[in-house]
Design an enzyme around this catalytic site. Structure first.
Site, PDB file in Angstrom:
ATOM      1  N   PRO A   1      72.860  30.516 122.927  1.00  0.00           N
ATOM      2  CG  PRO A   1      72.378  30.908 120.701  1.00  0.00           C
ATOM      3  CD  PRO A   1      72.041  31.385 122.071  1.00  0.00           C
ATOM      4  N   PRO A   2      76.374  29.538 122.459  1.00  0.00           N
ATOM      5  CG  PRO A   2      77.649  27.620 122.158  1.00  0.00           C
ATOM      6  CD  PRO A   2      76.348  28.236 121.758  1.00  0.00           C
TER       7      PRO A   2
ATOM      8  CB  THR B   1      75.134  35.021 123.028  1.00  0.00           C
ATOM      9  OG1 THR B   1      74.940  34.100 124.108  1.00  0.00           O
ATOM     10  CG2 THR B   1      74.811  34.322 121.720  1.00  0.00           C
ATOM     11  N   GLY B   2      77.672  36.271 125.099  1.00  0.00           N
ATOM     12  CA  GLY B   2      77.977  37.271 126.116  1.00  0.00           C
ATOM     13  C   GLY B   2      77.399  37.001 127.494  1.00  0.00           C
TER      14      GLY B   2
ATOM     15  CB  THR C   1      81.067  34.888 130.737  1.00  0.00           C
ATOM     16  OG1 THR C   1      80.818  33.494 130.580  1.00  0.00           O
ATOM     17  CG2 THR C   1      82.108  35.090 131.816  1.00  0.00           C
TER      18      THR C   1
ATOM     19  CG  HIS D   1      80.145  21.344  93.747  1.00  0.00           C
ATOM     20  ND1 HIS D   1      79.567  20.135  94.022  1.00  0.00           N
ATOM     21  CD2 HIS D   1      79.859  22.135  94.818  1.00  0.00           C
ATOM     22  CE1 HIS D   1      78.956  20.184  95.186  1.00  0.00           C
ATOM     23  NE2 HIS D   1      79.122  21.395  95.703  1.00  0.00           N
ATOM     24  CD  GLU D   2      81.858  25.677  95.375  1.00  0.00           C
ATOM     25  OE1 GLU D   2      80.918  26.434  95.734  1.00  0.00           O
ATOM     26  OE2 GLU D   2      82.205  24.675  96.027  1.00  0.00           O
TER      27      GLU D   2
ATOM     28  CG  HIS E   1      76.478  25.448  95.246  1.00  0.00           C
ATOM     29  ND1 HIS E   1      75.427  24.694  95.696  1.00  0.00           N
ATOM     30  CD2 HIS E   1      77.608  24.768  95.586  1.00  0.00           C
ATOM     31  CE1 HIS E   1      75.892  23.594  96.285  1.00  0.00           C
ATOM     32  NE2 HIS E   1      77.218  23.625  96.229  1.00  0.00           N
TER      33      HIS E   1
ATOM     34  CG  ASP F   1      76.644  21.206  98.901  1.00  0.00           C
ATOM     35  OD1 ASP F   1      76.955  22.117  99.693  1.00  0.00           O
ATOM     36  OD2 ASP F   1      77.230  20.989  97.835  1.00  0.00           O
TER      37      ASP F   1
END
Length: 499
Positions: free
Chosen positions: A114-115, A117-118, A120, A339-340, A343, A414
């Protein structure tokens, strides 16, 4: 030379003027003359621009970039990739040993993952580890509209790195190409001759790296999309090692946080271990951004040290975006709170002690959010766990239905999350369809199974929240008044109502 060129231009201009006067003299209409001159000038400009660009791009040489002084000890959270990469690099360092054992030198190492992650950073550390000449480039630098330009740049790249190694009196060199899928994509037999020639040249250069050369060149490449690469590039003898660079685990995240905290004044009560717990799924780049954002919050408050509150705000910032100054009306604010709370109540029932905070503070695209306590790093999920996660995602929309008789657009994200989990359930053989290849299902079968699972879990969520309808009023008053509701306060009220 410049004077000769200038004289030639003056002669050309003079000849054009004389020709124009002569054509007028013989009776040619001026409009036709003007149109002809404009067409001639346009053709001359295009030819000159194309020629100059082609010459400039073809003649452009890759420039050696000296990597920042970086060692493997400076990279946190990637112990396994570092071990694999170090073992591969030892083939460059211990030449006599590999010759004695008859080992063929590696020609290429592919870093995937994934982008952020180290990948380079690992390539830079590899150059320091082997004391090699180093050139870095991006796959997009070799893509041009003119056929042959990209292939020429590949040749120049390998030639330049060998020259740099000789100049620096080194017997090895490393070329790092980031986002190699820009030039190494699968060939489909189409008309993309420039892409094909560039890839063909890269394959040829990799095949030409012989073990008896005075300078041994190792190609390290990185990509986020390995599945797009051409099979000829991935075969043994070219990219001999393919190293997966994944997101760091808890130990790795703590190591990365400590590395980025070295130049920052931390308060004594700050626990980076706890921060590592709360950042499951963060990449190394996100962890670096987290520490930087925490320092910015400390600067805003004129604090001499980074406090736990600054790190908490930074986690929210990286996860959901900057706090927004949106003003909502009372009706919208109440709907967001309902709403929250939907959850949060579902989460506390299916996973006790999981809610850390409920907030009405707008961040990014969210008008409110629920913050959960960190869970242990988990990579395998059962059907029960996935169904509970779907119920938590549906809790907000179901709560709106109970109190308002309908949903709002705030449930869009959601629903997207819920349908993605449903897909995981089906593809993992946890639905009534059993074990089946996803491509064997028609769109109608997907839709029917998706709807059935979501409807069943929606009914279970509605039944669960219906038992706590009276609790909503007390929680709602507190949340609207204070804008935040801690997990402890939520649990205390739920226990009080249940008693």
């Amino acid at each position: 030379m410049r004077k000769i060129n200038s004289f030639g231009k003056e002669m050309a201009i003079g000849a054009i003027v004389v020709l124009f006067v002569f054509l007028l003299y013989v009776g040619l209409p001026p409009a036709i003359l003007v149109m002809g001159l404009l067409m001639f000038g346009a053709l001359f400009f295009i030819a000159r621009t194309r020629g100059g660009l082609a010459m400039g791009t073809a003649g452009k040489k890759a420039t050696a970039r000296k990597p920042d002084y970086l060692t493997f000890e400076d990279i946190g959270g990637q112990d396994q990739p570092k071990r694999e990469l170090t073992e591969a690099l030892d083939f460059l360092v211990h030449r006599e040993k590999i010759q004695k054992l008859g080992i063929r030198p590696l020609k290429g190492i592919l870093l995937t993952g994934p982008p952020g992650t180290g990948k380079t950073l690992l390539a830079k550390a590899a150059a320091q580890y082997t004391h090699s000449a180093f050139i870095a480039a991006s796959g997009s630098e070799f893509v041009e509209m003119y056929v042959g330009v990209g292939a020429g740049r590949i040749r120049d790249l390998f030639k330049e790195v060998r020259q740099q190694a000789i100049k620096q009196k080194r017997d090895s060199a490393i070329i790092f190409i980031d986002e190699i899928d820009g030039i190494g994509g699968k060939r489909d037999g189409g008309q993309h001759r420039e892409y094909d020639q560039t890839l063909n040249q890269l394959l040829t250069e990799m095949d030409g790296v012989q073990g008896d050369e005075s300078v041994r060149v190792l190609l390290i490449a990185a990509t986020n999309r390995k599945e797009l690469l051409d099979p000829a590039l991935l075969r043994p003898g070219r990219f001999d090692r393919q190293i997966q660079v994944d997101l760091p685990d808890k130990t790795g995240r703590e190591h990365i946080l400590k590395l980025h905290a070295r130049n920052k004044p931390m308060a004594k009560d700050v626990s980076l271990s706890k921060v590592a717990d709360e950042t499951f799924g963060f990449s190394g780049a996100q962890l670096e951004s987290l520490m930087n954002e925490a320092a910015i919050y400390a600067m805003r408050e004129s604090s001499d040290t980074l406090q736990t509150s600054h790190l908490t705000q930074a986690i929210d910032k990286v996860m959901m975006g900057e706090r927004m100054d949106r003003e909502t009306n009372s009706e919208e604010r109440e709907r967001v709170a309902i709403h929250e709370l939907g959850h949060a109540i579902v989460a506390e029932n299916v996973r006790p002690e999981s809610v850390a905070q409920v907030s009405l503070t707008p961040r990014g695209q969210a008008l409110g959010y629920v913050r959960h306590h960190p869970q242990q790093d988990q990579y395998l999920y059962t059907q029960i766990v996935l169904e509970e996660q779907i119920m938590i995602a549906l809790g907000g929309a179901v709560a709106e239905e109970i109190f308002y008789g309908g949903r709002s657009t705030g449930s869009r994200g959601d629903f997207e999350q819920a349908t993605n989990i449903v897909r995981t359930l089906i593809e993992s053989g946890m639905s009534k369809l059993g074990i089946i290849h996803p491509q064997a299902l028609t769109q109608e079968q997907w839709s029917a199974e998706n709807a059935e699972i979501l409807n069943q879990l929606t009914d279970r969520t509605r039944e669960l929240l219906g038992k706590h309808k009276e609790t909503f009023n007390q929680l709602l008053d507190h949340l609207i008044r204070e804008e935040t509701l801690s997990g402890k306060q939520l649990r205390d009220i739920l226990r009080e109502k249940a008693a």
